[in-house]
Design an enzyme around this catalytic site. Structure first.
Site, PDB file in Angstrom:
ATOM      1  N   ARG A 114       0.847  -1.126   0.103  1.00 15.09           N
ATOM      2  CA  ARG A 114       0.063  -0.120   0.005  1.00 15.09           C
ATOM      3  C   ARG A 114       0.875   1.247  -0.092  1.00 15.09           C
ATOM      4  O   ARG A 114       2.047   1.151   0.312  1.00 15.09           O
ATOM      5  CB  ARG A 114      -0.817   0.093   1.222  1.00 15.09           C
ATOM      6  CG  ARG A 114      -0.373   0.159   2.521  1.00 15.09           C
ATOM      7  CD  ARG A 114      -1.291   0.052   3.723  1.00 15.09           C
ATOM      8  NE  ARG A 114      -0.463   0.384   4.860  1.00 15.09           N
ATOM      9  CZ  ARG A 114      -1.103   0.310   6.002  1.00 15.09           C
ATOM     10  NH1 ARG A 114      -2.343   0.082   6.400  1.00 15.09           N
ATOM     11  NH2 ARG A 114      -0.448   0.686   7.130  1.00 15.09           N
ATOM     12  N   ASN A 152      -5.341   7.877   3.739  1.00 22.87           N
ATOM     13  CA  ASN A 152      -4.720   7.099   5.111  1.00 22.87           C
ATOM     14  C   ASN A 152      -3.571   7.052   5.575  1.00 22.87           C
ATOM     15  O   ASN A 152      -2.597   6.713   4.608  1.00 22.87           O
ATOM     16  CB  ASN A 152      -5.065   5.610   5.001  1.00 22.87           C
ATOM     17  CG  ASN A 152      -5.005   5.036   6.298  1.00 22.87           C
ATOM     18  OD1 ASN A 152      -6.149   4.764   7.073  1.00 22.87           O
ATOM     19  ND2 ASN A 152      -4.014   3.853   6.227  1.00 22.87           N
ATOM     20  N   GLU A 153      -2.972   7.909   6.476  1.00 22.81           N
ATOM     21  CA  GLU A 153      -1.721   7.867   6.856  1.00 22.81           C
ATOM     22  C   GLU A 153      -0.807   8.578   5.942  1.00 22.81           C
ATOM     23  O   GLU A 153      -0.006   7.842   5.526  1.00 22.81           O
ATOM     24  CB  GLU A 153      -1.112   6.437   7.640  1.00 22.81           C
ATOM     25  CG  GLU A 153      -2.096   6.028   8.664  1.00 22.81           C
ATOM     26  CD  GLU A 153      -1.695   4.598   9.326  1.00 22.81           C
ATOM     27  OE1 GLU A 153      -1.743   4.472  10.524  1.00 22.81           O
ATOM     28  OE2 GLU A 153      -0.853   3.848   8.621  1.00 22.81           O
ATOM     29  N   GLU A 318      -7.208   5.323  15.000  1.00 16.44           N
ATOM     30  CA  GLU A 318      -6.848   4.007  15.169  1.00 16.44           C
ATOM     31  C   GLU A 318      -6.337   3.817  16.615  1.00 16.44           C
ATOM     32  O   GLU A 318      -4.954   4.408  16.943  1.00 16.44           O
ATOM     33  CB  GLU A 318      -5.990   3.691  14.228  1.00 16.44           C
ATOM     34  CG  GLU A 318      -6.446   3.772  12.818  1.00 16.44           C
ATOM     35  CD  GLU A 318      -5.780   3.096  11.681  1.00 16.44           C
ATOM     36  OE1 GLU A 318      -4.534   2.547  12.032  1.00 16.44           O
ATOM     37  OE2 GLU A 318      -5.839   3.295  10.333  1.00 16.44           O
ATOM     38  N   GLU A 368      -2.354  -8.051   7.174  1.00 18.16           N
ATOM     39  CA  GLU A 368      -2.631  -7.698   8.450  1.00 18.16           C
ATOM     40  C   GLU A 368      -3.434  -8.778   9.016  1.00 18.16           C
ATOM     41  O   GLU A 368      -4.187  -8.450  10.055  1.00 18.16           O
ATOM     42  CB  GLU A 368      -3.230  -6.388   8.350  1.00 18.16           C
ATOM     43  CG  GLU A 368      -2.609  -5.236   8.092  1.00 18.16           C
ATOM     44  CD  GLU A 368      -3.136  -3.930   8.301  1.00 18.16           C
ATOM     45  OE1 GLU A 368      -2.197  -2.859   8.715  1.00 18.16           O
ATOM     46  OE2 GLU A 368      -4.370  -3.655   8.104  1.00 18.16           O
TER      47      GLU A 368
END
Length: 696
Positions: A114, A152-153, A318, A368
């Site tokens: 990712r 995301n992040e 998170e 994950e």
């Protein structure tokens, strides 16, 4: 002056990260109902689901998430929608490989992980704009949607970008900044090692070299460029969403990563900031065995202090709920009973009003599969779910703390130019990392909470005045405007503490041909005669401060006074500079400057805090052992005292005045036993921070 925060949660609330595309549709309603039964009323979705909406280029379908949002609305579940640009689909990277990020040697990162894209590919920007526009146009009107997460992040996994698109964009960035190649060559010091550029086409992002040693001035600009690229990509998405979002909804992004000016991103793009808090990283099996025992999961309080500097009233997108790990790395034990609550309360104590657990259920497929959620593979109720319910009960008990301000006794000053420089300059990085960690440990052990304050060339002096003491550990890079802001703070009565190597560089990273502390020299009235690391074979160096031996860390500046208002407070006790000044205090206006020729340690920071009168500001309220954290949030004259026990054994605290235990509303005073990993929140009267100035 930074902008006011656009959005705040009105109450403490819990959420979780949910992936409807990972689960059979028959589980959706049951999952949402189980969440609500345990205090979870908000979910984040869709941040990795590009292909569920655009399975092939230009072909859009909204049916899948429409069905899920129908269920969410029927169950009155609030939804935060994540834009899916962190994971472009296979069809995109196969057809447009220019969208891929590359290693420094130019080899692309292939599909299968990712965050494998780059911000500067025109094609990726175009396709990202289109998918965000389609999503916002279609889904923003849904009543269940309350917020938007960008990507995301950002800058997670990799925060360096070496594609051809990045080189082309970097050239444009430099043309805008410098105008001419002569200006660039001067700024980059290209006369060294025959690096002089004669055309813009000769300039690249840093590339593979011997020892990977790149021009430091080029690399400093490159890190600034990466930050600008990321912020521009974020703002593009925000601008699209704002055209469609409902009044009252918010835009955020999650995480806090390198080579990124998070403060400017917050100001330019977001309504509120959210962080991803994973204290269990401290217990990974491959964790550094030298990691200080004092830190462990408590280190995340240092991270949360940084987050609070970006956004005082933030959220956690998170929050650790189970063991973290991928199939390729990060093996870790499960959090022990109570740690999940401890870490959630750690976040809330530092300013979080929304805490969302990652994730609802542990993934059964993919990388994950060992990043455990609240529920395990078997989908049964478990102790983690029971702990979530207890956390929900706690948030209801301390509901008044929502929106309360964190109370700090002093602030550590930072800026992004020095942060970037400390990353590329190992001399700078070693002292910065050491002092930053040691200030945190020393302040935590002494129950002296602090803020982090980032400054820049447009910082309003008013932002500094609320702190009686500022510590600017190692500001190698200084500008005239920042120096003037600091001088104004001192003139108005503040105490400024500066450490070794202050004022050594300009904004290009050049070492200036002037005595340190450079632009602060006229207010510090001090002069650095010479300087040195304390070598591994050297005896630890100490200074004599009013008859007490105080260590001076890993780097020493040998000082001299250089003005009528300066006086020597301490001299070095050993090494070749024994007897020479190590600490100088200078009166300036209503305030003072302490120039310390060393790096900060957990021991000497206590001496500085005591000398300046800010040590243990809550000592009249509570006494606690060093392995318990004390934090106070305050709103409308009401103080909320958080006590967090990080130890695996019970600890005794003493309440020195009456306080209300918000769990049972009983008034208590005296000794209280906290169980292992136990937490308490008390309502107590704290009329003001207790300062006891000492010194001149």
């Amino acid at each position: 002056m930074r902008k006011q925060q656009n959005f705040r949660w009105e109450q403490l609330s819990l959420g979780t990260c949910y992936y409807p595309e990972h689960w059979d549709t028959g589980l959706w309603r049951e999952d949402l109902r189980r969440m609500k039964a345990n205090g979870i009323f908000t979910i984040r979705i869709a941040e990795f689901a590009w292909n569920k909406i655009e399975p092939r280029e230009g072909e859009f379908t909204f049916e899948f998430f429409d069905r899920f949002l129908d269920v969410a609305e029927e169950e009155q579940m609030k939804v935060i929608w994540g834009t899916p640009t962190a994971t472009p689909p296979v069809w995109l990277t196969e057809k447009y490989p220019e969208a891929l990020n590359c290693r420094m040697d130019g080899v692309p990162y292939r599909h299968g992980m990712r965050r494998h894209y780059n911000y500067n590919s025109p094609k990726y920007q175009e396709l990202s704009e289109r998918i965000v526009e389609k999503i916002a146009e279609h889904y923003a009107k849904r009543s269940c949607i309350v917020g938007w997460q960008i990507d995301n992040e950002l800058n997670c996994e990799v925060d360096e970008f070496y594609s051809e698109s990045d080189t082309l964009a970097f050239r444009e960035f430099l043309k805008k900044k410098y105008g001419t190649l002569d200006n660039l060559n001067e700024a980059w010091g290209t006369i060294v090692w025959n690096q002089t550029y004669t055309s813009w086409g000769e300039i690249y992002v840093p590339r593979t070299t011997i020892h990977n040693s790149t021009n430091p001035h080029q690399t400093l600009d490159y890190f600034r460029f990466v930050s600008e690229s990321c912020i521009r990509f974020c703002k593009m998405q925000c601008d699209i969403i704002r055209k469609y979002m409902k009044p009252g909804d918010f835009i955020t992004t999650n995480g806090m990563f390198g080579n990124l000016d998070n403060h400017r991103m917050e100001d330019a793009c977001l309504d509120v900031y959210t962080y991803d808090s994973y204290p269990n990283f401290a217990y990974c099996l491959d964790a550094d065995p030298k990691n200080n025992k004092m830190l462990k999961d408590r280190k995340w309080s240092m991270n949360l202090t940084e987050v609070r500097s970006i956004c005082p009233h933030f959220g956690i997108m998170e929050q650790q709920s189970g063991a973290n790990g991928w199939n390729t790395r990060m093996e870790a034990p499960a959090p022990k009973p109570g740690q999940m609550t401890l870490w959630a309360m750690q976040s809330i104590a530092h300013g979080a009003d929304y805490v969302s657990f990652f994730r609802w259920r542990t993934a059964c497929v993919g990388t994950e599969i060992y990043w455990h959620g609240i529920l395990d593979y078997d989908n049964r109720d478990n102790r983690k779910l029971a702990e979530v319910q207890r956390i929900w009960e706690r948030t209801r008990a301390v509901a008044g703390a929502a929106g309360a301000d964190y109370r700090a006794a002093f602030a550590v000053v930072k800026d992004y130019d020095n942060a970037f420089d400390a990353r590329l300059d190992v001399w700078h990085g070693r002292v910065e990392e050491s002092s930053e960690k040691e200030i945190f440990v020393g302040a935590q052990e002494a129950h002296t909470p602090y803020d982090v304050l980032y400054i820049n060339d447009w910082t309003d002096p008013e932002e500094l005045r609320k702190y009686p003491v500022l510590i600017y550990p190692h500001a190698l890079i200084l500008t005239e405007k920042r120096a003037e802001v600091l001088k104004a703070y001192v003139q108005d009565g503040g105490t400024l503490i500066i450490g070794a190597r202050t004022g050594q560089k300009d904004m290009n990273g050049h070492c200036v041909m002037a005595p340190m502390p450079g632009l602060l020299k006229n207010v510090s009235q001090s002069d650095v005669q010479e300087f040195t690391f304390v070598g591994p074979a050297d005896e630890a160096v100490a200074m004599n401060w009013n008859g007490k031996t105080v260590e001076t860390g890993i780097f020493n500046d040998i000082l001299e006074t250089d003005g009528p208002d300066a006086k020597v407070l301490a001299v070095f006790e050993n090494n070749f500079y024994a007897g020479r000044p190590a600490l100088i205090e200078t009166a300036a206006g209503k305030g003072r400057v302490l120039h310390f020729g060393g790096t900060f340690t957990r021991e000497n920071i206590r001496d500085f805090l005591a000398y300046t009168g800010v040590l243990e500001p809550f000592r009249d309220v509570i006494s606690a052992p060093a392995d318990c954290e004390i934090a106070v949030r305050e709103k409308d004259g009401v103080s909320y005292l958080f006590v967090l026990n990080y130890a695996a054994e019970e600890r005794e605290i003493v309440l020195n005045r009456e306080a209300v235990d918000l769990d049972d509303r009983k008034t208590v005073q005296g000794k209280v036993i906290l169980p292992a990993y136990g937490t308490k929140v008390y309502q107590v009267s704290i009329p003001h921070l207790i300062y006891a100035p000492r010194g001149r």
